[in-house]
Scaffold this motif. Structure first.
Motif, PDB file in Angstrom:
ATOM      1  N   THR A  96       0.867  -1.177   0.000  1.00 23.58           N
ATOM      2  CA  THR A  96       0.000   0.000   0.000  1.00 23.58           C
ATOM      3  C   THR A  96       0.903   1.225   0.000  1.00 23.58           C
ATOM      4  N   ILE A  97       0.870   1.995  -1.084  1.00 26.34           N
ATOM      5  CA  ILE A  97       1.737   3.177  -1.168  1.00 26.34           C
ATOM      6  C   ILE A  97       0.965   4.332  -1.789  1.00 26.34           C
ATOM      7  N   ILE A 172      -6.980   3.451  -1.181  1.00 29.75           N
ATOM      8  CA  ILE A 172      -7.032   4.533  -0.196  1.00 29.75           C
ATOM      9  C   ILE A 172      -8.428   5.141  -0.083  1.00 29.75           C
ATOM     10  N   CYS A 173      -9.194   5.131  -1.196  1.00 26.63           N
ATOM     11  CA  CYS A 173     -10.583   5.620  -1.085  1.00 26.63           C
ATOM     12  C   CYS A 173     -11.366   4.701  -0.148  1.00 26.63           C
ATOM     13  N   ASN A 174     -11.223   3.394  -0.318  1.00 34.72           N
ATOM     14  CA  ASN A 174     -11.961   2.460   0.538  1.00 34.72           C
ATOM     15  C   ASN A 174     -11.544   2.615   2.005  1.00 34.72           C
ATOM     16  N   GLY A 249      -3.154   8.544   6.259  1.00 33.93           N
ATOM     17  CA  GLY A 249      -2.127   9.527   5.902  1.00 33.93           C
ATOM     18  C   GLY A 249      -1.980   9.612   4.387  1.00 33.93           C
ATOM     19  N   LEU A 250      -1.979   8.445   3.727  1.00 36.46           N
ATOM     20  CA  LEU A 250      -1.894   8.435   2.250  1.00 36.46           C
ATOM     21  C   LEU A 250      -3.127   9.105   1.652  1.00 36.46           C
ATOM     22  N   LEU A 267      -9.571  15.045   8.824  1.00 44.45           N
ATOM     23  CA  LEU A 267      -9.756  14.972  10.279  1.00 44.45           C
ATOM     24  C   LEU A 267      -9.589  13.527  10.775  1.00 44.45           C
ATOM     25  N   ALA A 268     -10.097  12.569   9.998  1.00 46.05           N
ATOM     26  CA  ALA A 268      -9.950  11.157  10.386  1.00 46.05           C
ATOM     27  C   ALA A 268      -8.468  10.790  10.491  1.00 46.05           C
ATOM     28  N   ALA A 269      -7.666  11.291   9.544  1.00 44.89           N
ATOM     29  CA  ALA A 269      -6.221  11.026   9.595  1.00 44.89           C
ATOM     30  C   ALA A 269      -5.625  11.618  10.869  1.00 44.89           C
TER      31      ALA A 269
END
Ligand code: NAD
Length: 300
Positions: A96-97, A172-174, A249-250, A267-269
């Protein structure tokens, strides 16, 4: 890809180790490399041929799979090994990058005369062991077709999402949505607690009402309603907070880089980054315990 295909496998950690083992079980010759001796030992036990360097694994392979901690390591490794590969070798990065790093990895491979796919996964360590991962793939149609038989060995579902980087985009969307929904659900549960609503009644109503979510019905963050969820096992992962924090973060950097007004994702990050400072090893659903503590005024 026939079973005569030789597969180079770089990165034999929690995910890569069992994924490589499944390829061996399916009859592929696997040339494996990881700098960590324990990972090498396990791969040997699983029947892979462990080699001394990444370049050695790559040079004798038709297809190279990477399962590495982050984008920097992927790009550094590509830079190190691309010149050792046979012309036209297919590189499949399952780490995952960042989307931008995935595109850069594909460009590096193409510039060296090779082919590349990004193919991040969901399904965790259990899915890697069982060969039931979901692969989200970005890259050219022909390269997808070449990789498909191998991905089907390691996965239960394989989706070709689009061109280079679009597999990472799907991932990353999921996971951004999952992080957001777990926080939202946890806030609703703690509000319900304050208002005298038991967890059982909360579940009875919300699991079939418009607030329903996978986070509630398959992964309920409080013990009881879903017996298999990590909440029933002292929040042992599952999906560790450290990994959710990485993925958010990504997502947050992708929101910023693409000019998306993603206030909740950002905000979730931030919320998971704070929680991760003390509880990186706990399952990400333990965020409910942090929201509960902070609601009692136990803030840092
Ligand atoms: P891990 O840390 O267990 O494994 C990574 C492995 O890469 C380690 O064994 C490390 O020694 C090896 N490595 C580092 N540098 C290397 C190099 N230059 N050459 C070869 N090997 C090298 O991590 P993991 O949990 O297996 O995760 C791998 C990737 O999969 C990450 O990008 C993660 O975000 C993603 N992912 C993990 C999960 C999960 O539940 N663990 C789920 C989905 C996606």
């Amino acid at each position: 890809m026939s079973k005569n295909t030789t597969v180079g496998f770089l990165g034999l950690g929690h995910m890569g180790g069992p994924m490589a083992a499944n390829l061996v079980k399916a009859g592929y010759e696997v040339l494996a490399f990881d700098p960590v001796p324990a990972a090498q030992e396990q791969a040997r036990t699983d029947g892979a041929t462990v080699v001394a360097t990444a370049a050695e694994a790559v040079s004798a392979s038709d297809i190279v799979i990477t399962m590495l901690p982050n984008g920097r390591i992927v790009l550094d490794l590509y830079t190190e090994v691309l010149s050792a590969a046979k012309p036209g070798t297919l590189f499949v990065d399952c780490s995952t990058i960042d989307v931008a790093d995935a595109k850069q990895a594909a460009e590096l491979a193409a510039a060296a005369g090779h082919r590349a796919l990004d193919a991040p996964v969901s399904g965790g360590v259990a899915g890697a062991a069982a060969g039931t991962l979901t692969f989200m793939v970005g890259g050219a149609d022909a390269d997808f077709a070449t990789a498909l038989p191998l991905l089907e060995v390691m996965g239960g579902k394989v989706v070709h999402c689009g061109g280079a980087g679009v597999g990472q985009a799907a991932k990353i969307c999921n996971n951004m949505l999952l992080g957001i929904s777990m926080i939202g659900l946890s806030e609703a549960i703690v509000l319900g607690e304050k208002l005298g609503l038991t967890h059982e009644k909360f579940f009875d109503v919300v699991s079939t009402a418009s607030g329903q979510s996978w986070a509630l019905t398959s992964y309920c963050p409080v013990p009881g309603p879903v017996p298999t969820s990590p909440a029933n096992n002292d929040y042992k992962p599952g999906f560790a907070t450290a990994l959710m924090t990485k993925d958010l973060g990504l997502a947050a950097s992708a929101l910023a880089a693409n000019g998306v007004d993603g206030q909740i994702g950002t905000l979730a990050a931030e919320i998971y980054t704070r929680f991760n400072q003390d509880e990186a090893g706990k399952d990400f659903s333990a965020i409910v315990t942090d929201i509960r503590k902070r609601s009692e005024g136990e803030t840092k």
